[in-house]
Motif scaffolding. Structure first.
Motif, mmCIF file in Angstrom:
data_model
loop_
_atom_site.group_PDB
_atom_site.id
_atom_site.type_symbol
_atom_site.label_atom_id
_atom_site.label_comp_id
_atom_site.label_asym_id
_atom_site.label_seq_id
_atom_site.Cartn_x
_atom_site.Cartn_y
_atom_site.Cartn_z
ATOM 1 N N GLY A 121 0.785 -1.230 0.000
ATOM 2 C CA GLY A 121 0.000 0.000 0.000
ATOM 3 C C GLY A 121 0.813 1.273 0.000
ATOM 4 O O GLY A 121 0.254 2.350 -0.187
ATOM 5 N N ARG B 36 2.659 4.204 -1.390
ATOM 6 C CA ARG B 36 2.504 4.845 -2.695
ATOM 7 C C ARG B 36 3.861 5.061 -3.369
ATOM 8 O O ARG B 36 4.852 5.329 -2.697
ATOM 9 N N CYS C 128 1.023 1.374 -6.216
ATOM 10 C CA CYS C 128 1.508 1.139 -4.851
ATOM 11 C C CYS C 128 2.262 -0.182 -4.751
ATOM 12 O O CYS C 128 2.080 -1.078 -5.589
ATOM 13 N N ASP D 123 0.800 -3.817 -5.765
ATOM 14 C CA ASP D 123 -0.016 -3.870 -6.978
ATOM 15 C C ASP D 123 0.648 -4.799 -7.986
ATOM 16 O O ASP D 123 1.879 -4.850 -8.082
ATOM 17 N N SER E 39 -5.079 -4.970 -7.598
ATOM 18 C CA SER E 39 -4.790 -3.912 -6.637
ATOM 19 C C SER E 39 -4.257 -4.491 -5.329
ATOM 20 O O SER E 39 -4.694 -5.567 -4.891
ATOM 21 N N HIS E 40 -3.363 -3.750 -4.714
ATOM 22 C CA HIS E 40 -2.833 -4.145 -3.402
ATOM 23 C C HIS E 40 -3.947 -4.254 -2.368
ATOM 24 O O HIS E 40 -3.816 -4.976 -1.395
ATOM 25 N N THR E 41 -5.065 -3.567 -2.582
ATOM 26 C CA THR E 41 -6.176 -3.594 -1.625
ATOM 27 C C THR E 41 -6.862 -4.956 -1.574
ATOM 28 O O THR E 41 -7.607 -5.239 -0.644
#
Length: 97
Positions: free
Chosen positions: A15, A17, A28, A31, A76-78
């Protein structure tokens, strides 16, 4: 907080950046990105992390992320969770100081 690791190597906090963005979205650590075909490489995909003391993409460790033709973020890293294997032995682990 999550971290990327490979064996006992620390590859960054998920996460965090970078200074690179694609289509208005900041790339990030953690990712998975698609890299466009270039003069010396085919189109490929890899995870963003810290490789050889610079933020880069797995498979392009000698080239800083800012110099790579990032086409899109494919994961996505999320979406990462503890225990996930992101790429070729790169795992997500809980970060403890």
């Amino acid at each position: 907080m999550l971290a990327l690791t490979r064996n006992s190597d620390f590859l960054g906090i998920v996460g965090c950046r970078t200074k690179t963005s694609i289509q208005g979205q900041v790339v990030c650590i953690g990712d998975v990105v698609k890299i466009s075909k270039g003069d010396n490489h085919n189109e490929s995909e890899g995870v963003v992390g810290i490789f050889e003391d610079k933020i880069s993409v797995m498979g392009f460790a000698r080239t800083p992320l800012s110099q790579l033709p990032v086409k899109e973020i494919t994961l996505s890293h999320t979406e990462l969770s503890e225990g996930d294997e992101v790429s070729f032995g790169i795992r997500v682990k809980t970060f403890s100081e």
